[in-house]
Design a protein around this motif. Structure first.
Motif, mmCIF file in Angstrom:
data_model
loop_
_atom_site.group_PDB
_atom_site.id
_atom_site.type_symbol
_atom_site.label_atom_id
_atom_site.label_comp_id
_atom_site.label_asym_id
_atom_site.label_seq_id
_atom_site.Cartn_x
_atom_site.Cartn_y
_atom_site.Cartn_z
ATOM 1 N N GLN A 76 0.657 -1.228 0.039
ATOM 2 C CA GLN A 76 -0.036 0.113 0.061
ATOM 3 C C GLN A 76 0.522 1.165 -0.286
ATOM 4 O O GLN A 76 1.496 1.269 0.691
ATOM 5 C CB GLN A 76 -0.988 -0.261 1.172
ATOM 6 C CG GLN A 76 -1.657 1.151 1.495
ATOM 7 C CD GLN A 76 -2.696 0.687 2.675
ATOM 8 O OE1 GLN A 76 -2.816 0.173 3.285
ATOM 9 N NE2 GLN A 76 -3.440 1.709 2.560
ATOM 10 N N VAL A 77 1.059 1.538 -1.015
ATOM 11 C CA VAL A 77 0.967 3.469 -1.060
ATOM 12 C C VAL A 77 0.823 4.621 -0.195
ATOM 13 O O VAL A 77 -0.138 4.912 0.226
ATOM 14 C CB VAL A 77 1.383 3.822 -2.320
ATOM 15 C CG1 VAL A 77 2.110 5.207 -2.191
ATOM 16 C CG2 VAL A 77 1.742 3.071 -3.208
ATOM 17 N N GLN A 78 2.184 4.562 0.819
ATOM 18 C CA GLN A 78 1.659 5.796 1.543
ATOM 19 C C GLN A 78 2.783 6.773 1.671
ATOM 20 O O GLN A 78 4.151 6.858 1.223
ATOM 21 C CB GLN A 78 1.372 5.257 2.927
ATOM 22 C CG GLN A 78 1.464 6.036 4.082
ATOM 23 C CD GLN A 78 0.593 5.590 5.893
ATOM 24 O OE1 GLN A 78 1.805 4.267 6.198
ATOM 25 N NE2 GLN A 78 0.375 6.182 6.264
ATOM 26 N N LEU A 79 2.124 8.036 1.858
ATOM 27 C CA LEU A 79 3.257 9.113 2.207
ATOM 28 C C LEU A 79 2.936 10.008 3.442
ATOM 29 O O LEU A 79 1.589 10.187 3.203
ATOM 30 C CB LEU A 79 2.661 10.353 0.561
ATOM 31 C CG LEU A 79 3.280 9.779 -0.770
ATOM 32 C CD1 LEU A 79 3.167 10.685 -1.481
ATOM 33 C CD2 LEU A 79 4.668 9.190 -0.791
ATOM 34 N N VAL A 80 4.281 10.849 4.108
ATOM 35 C CA VAL A 80 3.478 11.031 5.031
ATOM 36 C C VAL A 80 4.342 12.485 5.128
ATOM 37 O O VAL A 80 5.805 12.494 4.981
ATOM 38 C CB VAL A 80 4.387 10.254 6.321
ATOM 39 C CG1 VAL A 80 4.082 11.190 7.547
ATOM 40 C CG2 VAL A 80 3.183 9.415 6.257
ATOM 41 N N GLU A 81 4.001 13.911 5.379
ATOM 42 C CA GLU A 81 4.501 14.884 4.928
ATOM 43 C C GLU A 81 5.306 15.015 6.150
ATOM 44 O O GLU A 81 4.161 14.969 7.374
ATOM 45 C CB GLU A 81 4.389 16.580 4.300
ATOM 46 C CG GLU A 81 3.215 15.594 3.490
ATOM 47 C CD GLU A 81 1.857 15.074 3.134
ATOM 48 O OE1 GLU A 81 1.515 15.536 1.698
ATOM 49 O OE2 GLU A 81 1.724 14.955 3.576
ATOM 50 N N SER A 82 6.261 15.773 6.454
ATOM 51 C CA SER A 82 6.528 17.130 7.839
ATOM 52 C C SER A 82 6.586 17.862 7.681
ATOM 53 O O SER A 82 6.941 18.317 6.262
ATOM 54 C CB SER A 82 7.290 15.564 8.850
ATOM 55 O OG SER A 82 8.476 15.847 8.326
ATOM 56 N N GLY A 83 7.704 18.897 8.521
ATOM 57 C CA GLY A 83 7.622 19.587 8.667
ATOM 58 C C GLY A 83 7.277 21.404 8.297
ATOM 59 O O GLY A 83 8.076 22.656 8.649
ATOM 60 N N GLY A 84 5.705 21.620 8.442
ATOM 61 C CA GLY A 84 5.543 22.613 7.946
ATOM 62 C C GLY A 84 5.721 23.448 9.870
ATOM 63 O O GLY A 84 6.229 22.539 10.442
ATOM 64 N N GLY A 85 5.001 24.610 9.632
ATOM 65 C CA GLY A 85 4.838 25.973 10.613
ATOM 66 C C GLY A 85 4.858 26.748 10.169
ATOM 67 O O GLY A 85 4.296 27.826 9.423
ATOM 68 N N LEU A 86 5.076 27.839 11.565
ATOM 69 C CA LEU A 86 5.237 29.042 11.277
ATOM 70 C C LEU A 86 6.089 29.948 11.178
ATOM 71 O O LEU A 86 6.867 29.553 11.863
ATOM 72 C CB LEU A 86 3.759 29.406 12.075
ATOM 73 C CG LEU A 86 4.233 31.038 13.296
ATOM 74 C CD1 LEU A 86 3.116 31.529 11.695
ATOM 75 C CD2 LEU A 86 3.390 31.825 13.796
ATOM 76 N N VAL A 87 5.802 30.387 10.277
ATOM 77 C CA VAL A 87 7.576 31.029 9.958
ATOM 78 C C VAL A 87 7.187 33.198 9.808
ATOM 79 O O VAL A 87 6.379 33.111 8.983
ATOM 80 C CB VAL A 87 8.468 30.778 8.679
ATOM 81 C CG1 VAL A 87 7.832 29.947 7.520
ATOM 82 C CG2 VAL A 87 9.759 30.932 8.610
ATOM 83 N N GLN A 88 7.968 33.774 9.647
ATOM 84 C CA GLN A 88 8.506 34.912 9.440
ATOM 85 C C GLN A 88 8.892 35.264 7.697
ATOM 86 O O GLN A 88 9.130 34.120 7.332
ATOM 87 C CB GLN A 88 9.248 35.479 10.683
ATOM 88 C CG GLN A 88 8.608 35.823 11.789
ATOM 89 C CD GLN A 88 9.681 36.755 12.379
ATOM 90 O OE1 GLN A 88 10.489 37.318 11.703
ATOM 91 N NE2 GLN A 88 9.007 37.559 13.815
ATOM 92 N N PRO A 89 7.897 36.054 7.188
ATOM 93 C CA PRO A 89 8.273 36.603 5.874
ATOM 94 C C PRO A 89 9.762 36.687 5.642
ATOM 95 O O PRO A 89 10.593 37.593 7.045
ATOM 96 C CB PRO A 89 8.311 38.074 5.692
ATOM 97 C CG PRO A 89 6.610 38.142 6.682
ATOM 98 C CD PRO A 89 7.391 36.817 8.102
ATOM 99 N N GLY A 90 10.028 35.974 5.110
ATOM 100 C CA GLY A 90 11.830 36.389 4.290
ATOM 101 C C GLY A 90 12.409 34.213 5.278
ATOM 102 O O GLY A 90 13.664 34.696 5.043
ATOM 103 N N GLY A 91 11.948 34.071 5.788
ATOM 104 C CA GLY A 91 12.241 32.347 6.797
ATOM 105 C C GLY A 91 12.369 31.947 5.692
ATOM 106 O O GLY A 91 12.075 32.171 4.615
ATOM 107 N N SER A 92 13.171 30.461 6.779
ATOM 108 C CA SER A 92 12.822 29.380 5.488
ATOM 109 C C SER A 92 12.401 28.319 6.117
ATOM 110 O O SER A 92 11.844 27.995 7.426
ATOM 111 C CB SER A 92 14.432 28.945 5.651
ATOM 112 O OG SER A 92 14.843 29.929 4.474
ATOM 113 N N LEU A 93 11.533 27.364 5.705
ATOM 114 C CA LEU A 93 11.169 25.768 5.735
ATOM 115 C C LEU A 93 12.232 24.641 4.821
ATOM 116 O O LEU A 93 11.934 24.969 4.234
ATOM 117 C CB LEU A 93 9.985 26.104 6.680
ATOM 118 C CG LEU A 93 9.152 26.203 7.421
ATOM 119 C CD1 LEU A 93 7.565 26.912 6.873
ATOM 120 C CD2 LEU A 93 9.857 25.896 8.673
#
Length: 121
Positions: free
Chosen positions: A1-18
């Protein structure tokens, strides 16, 4: 069974990185194309990037070119979306999906659950 799991999102200020991660199971990532998509409230889904399979092709939406990069770690069956110089208009739920073709989201047959990215001061 194909499964994809994302992570790493969040709140960041303009100009920032994720950096978003998408870990796959049930299939071998390096033999498949995989893309990143996003959907903001009230807007159509947008194809952000697409990494081809062994042909090495890549696609980035004009709105993110020069700011976002995508890479894959085949040993860990994971793809990454590095997002730099983030803008408020990048705020959306980000999904990974496979397969992909350019910006098209209607070719995707397997989706992750999504991760929220909010760019705000």
């Amino acid at each position: 069974q194909v499964q994809l799991v994302e992570s790493g999102g969040g709140l960041v200020q303009p100009g920032g990185s994720l950096r978003l991660s998408c870990t796959a199971s049930g299939f071998t990532l390096d033999y498949n194309s995989i893309g990143w998509f996003r959907q903001a409230p009230g807007k159509e889904p947008e194809g952000v990037s697409c990494l081809g399979n062994s042909d090495g092709s890549t696609y980035f939406a004009d709105s993110v070119k020069g700011r976002f990069t995508a890479s894959r770690d085949n040993a860990n069956n994971t793809v990454y979306l590095q997002m730099d110089s983030l803008k408020p208009e990048d705020t959306a739920v980000y999904f990974c999906g496979t397969p992909c073709h350019g910006s098209s989201w209607d070719v995707v047959s397997a989706w992750g659950q999504g991760t929220q990215v909010t760019v705000s001061s």
